[in-house]
Each structure stands twice: as C-alpha cells, then as structure tokens.
Design an enzyme around this catalytic site. Structure first.
Site, short mmCIF file in Angstrom:
data_model
loop_
_atom_site.label_atom_id
_atom_site.label_comp_id
_atom_site.label_asym_id
_atom_site.label_seq_id
_atom_site.Cartn_x
_atom_site.Cartn_y
_atom_site.Cartn_z
N GLU A 138 -6.60 4.43 8.11
CA GLU A 138 -6.44 5.94 7.71
C GLU A 138 -7.51 6.59 7.20
O GLU A 138 -8.17 7.60 7.41
CB GLU A 138 -4.91 6.12 6.93
CG GLU A 138 -3.88 5.93 7.57
CD GLU A 138 -2.64 5.41 6.70
OE1 GLU A 138 -2.78 5.60 5.56
OE2 GLU A 138 -1.60 5.05 7.44
N GLY A 157 2.84 2.07 10.82
CA GLY A 157 3.74 3.13 10.56
C GLY A 157 4.61 3.68 11.64
O GLY A 157 5.20 4.66 11.99
N ASN A 183 0.94 -1.22 0.15
CA ASN A 183 -0.01 0.06 -0.07
C ASN A 183 1.00 1.35 -0.05
O ASN A 183 1.54 1.69 1.23
CB ASN A 183 -0.82 0.03 1.30
CG ASN A 183 -1.80 1.33 1.40
OD1 ASN A 183 -1.78 1.97 0.47
ND2 ASN A 183 -2.19 1.35 2.50
C1 PEP Z 1 -0.59 0.01 6.41
O1 PEP Z 1 -0.72 1.22 6.29
O2 PEP Z 1 -1.35 -0.58 5.70
C2 PEP Z 1 0.70 -0.14 6.91
C3 PEP Z 1 0.84 -1.75 7.20
O3 PEP Z 1 1.61 0.58 7.00
P1 PEP Z 1 3.09 0.29 7.74
O4 PEP Z 1 3.73 -0.96 7.00
O5 PEP Z 1 3.97 1.50 7.06
O6 PEP Z 1 2.87 0.02 9.19
#
Ligand code: PEP
Length: 254
Positions: free
Chosen positions: A98, A176, A9
C-alpha cells in the site's frame, strides 16, 4: 534458531478505545512459547499507549507501519526512525504494497528507509510481493528477486544485520481480497526467497531468517500455511483487528 512471527498490521483502523481493548484481550490470552513473537503495528498516534500496555510482555512487541527516510527537520507529518527508537518501538514495517502503490515508494526509497531503520537499531519487516498480472505472466520470481536485490541486498552493511530483518512475502492480489495464495504457491515463493538469501549470504543466515506470509491469512488457512517448512508465520491485516481471529492465527503453529 528461527522465530515464528505473527504480526498484526492494523493499517488505518481502530479508534483508541478499540485499540486498547484489543490489546488487553490479546495480552490476557496469548500463550506462546519462547520461539514465537507477536508484533502489533498500530497507528502512530496509539503507539505509546500500546507500548505501555505491552511493556511487561516477553512475547508481544510493537511496530510502526512506516518511518521517514529523513532524519529530522521541516517534513510535516513525517516520523523519524530515531523518534520511534526513542519511545522503544522495536520494529518498523517497510515496503508494504500500500505504501508502494499509494505513496509512490520505490525500491530506491525503501532501501534508504531500511538503512535509516537499521541504523537507529530498529528491526525491519520488509514486504515484497507481485501483482496478479506479474504472476499470470510468470514474472513473479524475477519481480521478488528485483525487490529484494534493489532494496535489501544492495545495502553493503546488511550482512551483519540480517538478524534484524524479517521478510514478509505478500502477493498484492491476496491482500484484503479474501483470496490467499495457496499453500503450494506460498511455500514455493518462501523457499525461493530463502534460496536467494543463501546465494547472497550463507546457509546460517538463510536458515535463521523468518519469512512470513501475508495476504488474506486468517483463522481457517493459517495452520496449513504455517505448517510449511519455509513459512515462519504471517503478517496479518484484516484478521488482526479482532482478538478472536488473531488469537486463533497465533495458535495455529503446530
Ligand atoms: C496486509 O495488508 O499486510 C495484509 C496481509 O492484509 P490482509 O491480511 O487483510 O490481506
């Protein structure tokens, strides 16, 4: 047979040149078996370019990061599921935390988005996940049950379409942050989700659905997570933006 899935993503990252260069590197180096599917979710504006590059790859598909709940009309900025289908997009991510947090998407709206996507023959990566506060109060299982019940299980015609659903368990506190769920926490929740599917549908549906983990999944922790029996891959944010780390995650399946 259940598929292994690694989905990237990209969120609102990468300019066009960077996106194309990343995909070219991935296509040169991805070497997976027939049970593994790689999914790339670029920004809407590069989807056609990325689709063109991936056209001849059996293992790499393209997802949209969202779709509109509307069919068409005066909804400036929106992109309809039918439009995505018309350019051969295969998957759509629905319910990312999000979107829930910054765009006020609730379970009722997400249910409508799932229906819209499925009725346009798109496959859905449906995201669910609890906050840290909910986990600390031991409310995480109830929360995931309600997210799935209200958005997925309450769709009457879903049973016949469960093969078009991937569930992504993404604890909000892990997204994140650099703090991933432990292997035990992730496996426990994946097994719980599979049990909910068994109770709602049947053992074949529960066995066949891919349930993937998201939240600071990276080249260092992917192989431990993916080795668990109910973790069928990952939804990857930050670590999907570089070919080296994304390839390393893809190569983490035993
Ligand atoms: C996401 O936003 O779906 C995600 C898993 O982000 P990250 O891998 O950066 O934690």
């Amino acid at each position: 047979m259940r598929k292994n899935i690694v989905a990237g993503n990209w969120k609102m990252n990468l300019d066009k040149e960077e996106a194309i260069s990343l995909v070219k590197q991935l296509l040169l180096e991805i070497n997976v078996n027939a049970l593994t599917q790689i999914i790339l979710a670029p920004s809407y504006i590069y989807i056609s370019d990325i689709l063109g590059l991936c056209m001849n790859s059996q293992h790499v598909s393209v997802a949209s990061q969202d779709c509109s709940v509307r069919d068409k009309g005066a909804f400036t900025g929106e992109v309809a599921a039918s439009m995505l289908k018309s350019i051969d997009v295969e998957y759509v991510i629905v319910g990312h935390s999000e979107r829930r947090a910054y765009f006020d998407e609730d379970n009722q709206l997400l249910k409508k988005k799932v229906i819209k996507a499925l009725s346009n023959d798109l496959k859905v990566i449906f995201c669910c996940g609890e906050s840290l506060e909910q986990r600390n109060k031991q409310q995480h299982f109830d929360w995931i049950r309600s997210q799935l019940s209200e958005s997925l299980f309450s769709i009457e015609e879903l049973e016949s379409k469960m093969s078009n659903i991937i569930i992504a368990y993404e604890p909000i506190w892990a997204i994140g942050t650099g703090v991933n769920a432990t292997v035990e926490q992730a496996q426990e929740m994946h097994s719980f989700i599979r049990k909910l599917i068994l109770e709602k549908y049947n053992s074949q549906t529960a066995e066949n659905i891919s349930i993937i983990y998201g939240g600071s999944c990276n080249a260092n922790n992917a192989s431990d997570l993916f080795a668990e029996k109910d973790i069928d891959g990952g939804l990857i944010g930050g670590a999907s933006l570089s070919a080296a780390s994304f390839l390393s995650i893809i190569n983490s399946f035993e």
